[in-house]
Design a protein around this motif. Structure first.
Motif, PDB file in Angstrom:
ATOM      1  N   ARG A  10     -57.319 -47.881  56.783  1.00  0.00           N
ATOM      2  CA  ARG A  10     -58.276 -48.021  57.891  1.00  0.00           C
ATOM      3  C   ARG A  10     -58.901 -49.415  57.869  1.00  0.00           C
ATOM      4  N   GLY A  44     -56.967 -51.993  59.562  1.00  0.00           N
ATOM      5  CA  GLY A  44     -56.827 -51.881  61.008  1.00  0.00           C
ATOM      6  C   GLY A  44     -55.857 -50.818  61.466  1.00  0.00           C
ATOM      7  N   HIS A  55     -54.987 -47.494  62.996  1.00  0.00           N
ATOM      8  CA  HIS A  55     -55.709 -46.534  63.842  1.00  0.00           C
ATOM      9  C   HIS A  55     -54.896 -45.280  64.134  1.00  0.00           C
TER      10      HIS A  55
END
Length: 372
Positions: free
Chosen positions: A72, A75, A77
């Motif tokens: 996380r 980055g 998602h």
């Protein structure tokens, strides 16, 4: 040159290459979960996840919250699936990470549900069944209360059941086919008791997915193949790790001298022995002593002693010009030669992953330099 006496190099370009090769082998339309458990098999979640993001991976498989937290933070998602049963406190801690949990029976489902209650979250869960016979954490449909367990899990409104899962116990094509057939039938039965909606079904590991197409179902979980270590027949996979050290000292001894602890090796001729500052405390298992080979100046040289905690001895008598400071490769390539996973397995009697998952977590780790 590293300041550490031994280190792990991770070739992120090899990870990207292997991901592309796996996708070609699977063909279009096969959803893929990239497995980064055990800190990306020791290769480093921090190094591997950015590669996966750049190549459009939308699902990751983890075992620890720290792996998910690193993903996380990098980055990622997409969705994250835990590939083992978690403790209640782990589930609570994972609330902000949005991990889909692996459920191992009705009692464990209640633990997961209570953890969700504590965080105001309704966990999405994948229910494990023992269709393949691994008998580790899945509900066995042949036990008397199996239907009652599945019905209770499905009726628990604190949980959102989204999948049915299993795992194969052997890398054997016929065993996988048999397990896949059983999983197909049993996951349908389990799914009907768990939910009125269709559930995602998955059980394929790297070997299964790449060897037995009928094992793929709705999702394949690709771990070992990403790192270039699988017995599946996929051409062109590249190992993504090197274990590297350097010669700290070279000493000459006459014939008849015993070498290292327990006098397990006796020199039958005068020899030049190189001390390499790496031992069993660094994850290079003692079973490799007297059996493994390493690379020095592009040539194989035997590990001759039984290993100390932080030192091993290599006979470099046949390596012309071997000198203090020379690079020693214990796993991976040097020039045109390579110490392979199969080499390690023959020497240790263990699967290679039992070794390299430790190296990457015990030793300093860095990305390999880009080729010129």
């Amino acid at each position: 040159m590293s300041a550490s006496p031994a280190w792990v190099e991770v070739d992120t370009a090899a990870v990207a290459h292997n991901l592309r090769a796996v996708r070609v082998a699977l063909g279009p339309g096969t959803p893929l979960c990239a497995v980064v458990k055990a800190d990306a098999y020791g290769h480093g979640t921090d190094l591997v996840v950015p590669v996966l993001i750049a190549h459009g991976v939308t699902c990751l498989g983890v075992t620890s919250n720290e792996e998910a937290r690193t993903a996380r933070g990098a980055g990622f998602h997409g969705r994250i699936l835990r590939l083992r049963a978690a403790l209640g406190e782990e589930v609570e801690d994972a609330a902000v990470l949005d991990i889909q949990e692996w459920v191992a029976g009705a009692d464990h489902a209640r633990v997961v549900a209570e953890a969700g209650d504590a965080t105001g979250r309704r966990p999405r869960v994948h229910v494990s069944i023992n269709a393949t016979g691994i008998s580790r954490d899945g509900i066995d449909l042949d036990v008397p209360d199996a239907a009652a367990q599945l019905t209770a899990i499905g009726a628990d409104r604190r949980l959102s059941v989204v999948g049915v899962a299993s795992h194969f116990p052997r890398e054997d094509a016929e065993d996988v086919r048999t397990g896949a057939r059983a999983f197909d039938a049993q996951s349908r039965l389990a799914g009907a008791l768990l939910s009125t909606r269709p559930l995602e079904r998955h059980c394929a590991t790297s070997y299964a997915a790449l060897t037995v197409p009928e094992s793929r179902f709705d999702l394949v979980r690709i771990g070992a193949a990403l790192y270039g270590d699988t017995s599946a027949a996929v051409p062109g996979l590249r190992p993504a790790m090197r274990l590297v050290s350097r010669i700290a000292a070279i000493t000459s001894y006459p014939a008849g001298r015993s070498v290292g602890y327990d006098r397990t090796h006796v020199l039958d001729a005068p020899a030049h022995l190189a001390a390499v500052p790496l031992g069993y405390a660094d994850g290079y298992q003692r079973a490799l002593g007297g059996r493994a080979e390493v690379l020095v100046r592009g040539r194989r040289a035997p590990v001759v002693d039984r290993l100390a905690m932080n030192t091993l001895l290599v006979d470099v008598s046949a390596v012309g010009g071997a000198a203090i400071g020379d690079e020693v490769v214990l796993y991976g390539a040097q020039d045109a030669e390579r110490i392979t996973a199969a080499d390690l397995e023959r020497a240790s009697g263990e699967i290679a992953a039992n070794l390299y998952t430790s190296w990457g977590r015990l030793l300093p780790r860095r990305a390999a330099p880009s080729p010129d």
